[in-house]
Design a protein around this motif. Sequence first.
Motif, short mmCIF file in Angstrom:
data_model
loop_
_atom_site.label_atom_id
_atom_site.label_comp_id
_atom_site.label_asym_id
_atom_site.label_seq_id
_atom_site.Cartn_x
_atom_site.Cartn_y
_atom_site.Cartn_z
N PHE A 11 -33.32 47.32 12.56
CA PHE A 11 -34.07 46.28 13.18
C PHE A 11 -35.46 46.55 13.13
O PHE A 11 -36.14 45.77 12.69
CB PHE A 11 -33.57 46.33 14.67
N MET A 12 -35.95 47.94 13.03
CA MET A 12 -37.22 48.32 13.11
C MET A 12 -37.58 48.26 11.43
O MET A 12 -38.97 47.77 11.14
CB MET A 12 -37.60 49.69 13.47
N ASP A 13 -36.91 48.61 10.62
CA ASP A 13 -37.09 48.32 9.03
C ASP A 13 -37.43 46.63 8.72
O ASP A 13 -38.54 46.46 8.05
CB ASP A 13 -36.10 48.87 8.10
N GLU A 14 -36.46 45.98 9.21
CA GLU A 14 -36.57 44.71 9.10
C GLU A 14 -37.96 44.11 9.52
O GLU A 14 -38.66 43.10 9.05
CB GLU A 14 -35.32 43.92 9.58
N VAL A 15 -38.10 44.43 10.91
CA VAL A 15 -39.34 43.94 11.60
C VAL A 15 -40.74 44.62 10.86
O VAL A 15 -41.56 43.83 10.74
CB VAL A 15 -39.25 44.36 13.14
N GLU A 16 -40.79 45.71 10.56
CA GLU A 16 -41.88 46.36 9.88
C GLU A 16 -42.31 45.52 8.42
O GLU A 16 -43.37 45.43 8.07
CB GLU A 16 -41.75 47.77 9.70
N ALA A 17 -41.21 45.29 7.70
CA ALA A 17 -41.22 44.38 6.64
C ALA A 17 -41.98 43.15 6.77
O ALA A 17 -42.83 42.79 5.96
CB ALA A 17 -39.85 44.42 5.81
N LEU A 18 -41.33 42.64 7.77
CA LEU A 18 -42.22 41.15 8.04
C LEU A 18 -43.34 41.17 8.63
O LEU A 18 -44.13 40.22 8.51
CB LEU A 18 -40.96 40.36 9.05
N ALA A 19 -43.80 42.21 9.38
CA ALA A 19 -45.12 42.32 10.33
C ALA A 19 -46.09 42.51 9.21
O ALA A 19 -47.23 42.16 9.51
CB ALA A 19 -44.86 43.56 11.01
N GLU A 20 -45.94 42.91 8.00
CA GLU A 20 -47.13 43.20 6.79
C GLU A 20 -47.59 41.53 6.57
O GLU A 20 -48.62 41.60 6.13
CB GLU A 20 -46.36 43.98 5.77
N GLN A 21 -46.67 40.79 6.56
CA GLN A 21 -47.04 39.49 5.93
C GLN A 21 -47.42 38.40 6.91
O GLN A 21 -47.86 37.43 6.95
CB GLN A 21 -46.07 38.84 5.07
N MET A 22 -46.67 38.58 8.29
CA MET A 22 -46.43 37.33 9.19
C MET A 22 -46.98 37.95 10.73
O MET A 22 -47.28 39.12 10.86
CB MET A 22 -45.03 36.87 9.45
N THR A 23 -47.39 36.86 11.28
CA THR A 23 -47.68 37.26 12.75
C THR A 23 -46.56 37.43 13.56
O THR A 23 -45.39 37.15 13.08
CB THR A 23 -48.51 35.93 13.21
N GLU A 24 -46.89 37.84 14.75
CA GLU A 24 -45.67 38.23 15.69
C GLU A 24 -44.61 37.09 16.03
O GLU A 24 -43.35 36.89 15.94
CB GLU A 24 -46.04 38.71 17.18
N GLY A 25 -45.29 35.95 16.17
CA GLY A 25 -44.59 34.42 16.57
C GLY A 25 -43.83 34.15 15.37
O GLY A 25 -42.72 33.73 15.41
N ALA A 26 -44.27 34.46 14.11
CA ALA A 26 -43.79 34.06 12.74
C ALA A 26 -42.46 34.90 12.59
O ALA A 26 -41.28 34.37 12.22
CB ALA A 26 -44.57 33.87 11.85
N THR A 27 -42.66 36.11 12.66
CA THR A 27 -41.51 37.14 12.76
C THR A 27 -40.45 36.87 13.70
O THR A 27 -39.24 36.88 13.16
CB THR A 27 -42.32 38.72 13.15
N ALA A 28 -40.77 36.31 14.78
CA ALA A 28 -39.76 36.12 15.78
C ALA A 28 -38.99 34.82 15.46
O ALA A 28 -37.80 34.64 15.58
CB ALA A 28 -40.28 35.77 17.35
N ARG A 29 -39.63 33.81 14.84
CA ARG A 29 -38.91 32.59 14.09
C ARG A 29 -38.37 33.02 13.17
O ARG A 29 -37.15 32.16 12.92
CB ARG A 29 -39.95 31.77 13.94
N THR A 30 -38.57 33.95 12.13
CA THR A 30 -37.81 34.37 10.99
C THR A 30 -36.40 34.86 11.43
O THR A 30 -35.50 35.00 10.97
CB THR A 30 -38.64 35.16 10.20
N LEU A 31 -36.47 35.77 12.56
CA LEU A 31 -35.35 36.55 13.09
C LEU A 31 -34.68 35.69 14.12
O LEU A 31 -33.64 36.24 14.70
CB LEU A 31 -35.82 37.79 13.58
N LYS A 32 -35.06 34.39 14.29
CA LYS A 32 -34.31 33.41 15.18
C LYS A 32 -34.14 33.79 16.85
O LYS A 32 -33.02 34.05 17.20
CB LYS A 32 -33.15 33.09 14.61
N MET A 33 -35.31 34.42 17.03
CA MET A 33 -35.36 34.88 18.63
C MET A 33 -36.73 34.50 19.21
O MET A 33 -37.49 33.82 18.34
CB MET A 33 -35.05 36.32 18.56
N THR A 34 -36.66 34.75 20.34
CA THR A 34 -38.22 34.41 21.10
C THR A 34 -39.06 35.61 20.99
O THR A 34 -38.49 36.59 20.83
CB THR A 34 -37.91 33.80 22.48
#
Length: 118
Positions: A11-34
């Motif tokens: 989970f952390m690897d996935e979040v860290e990869a997305l966090a480099e390019q996206m905001t927190e809200g966009a990352t949450a939407r990508t992972l389909k969670m609030t």
Amino acid sequence: MEMTQKEAQKFMDEVEALAEQMTEGATARTLKMTPAKLNRKMLEACRMLKKFPPTFSSKRKPRVSKRGHYDQIRTSGRGGASKRVPIPSYVFDSLGWDAGDRVKIYKSGKSKIVIEKL
């Protein structure tokens, strides 16, 4: 609902990869969670792995009016007859002009106003 060490790492690897390019809200939407669920899950994983949470990107796209800028002409002084109109900053940004540049403003015809950089 406990996470295993492997699930937390994945989970952390996935979040860290997305966090480099996206905001927190966009990352949450990508992972389909609030965003709240993302925070809870991320903090649980960070506590388990003894890591700090990732720093999310804070990039925002500048908003540009699509319809144009409409405003009223107003007087600029108490007793003076001078007039003023606010000009949006993106006009100067698109021309490459900076604060402090000298400009000449004059009227051309009935309804045209010309702004020249000196």
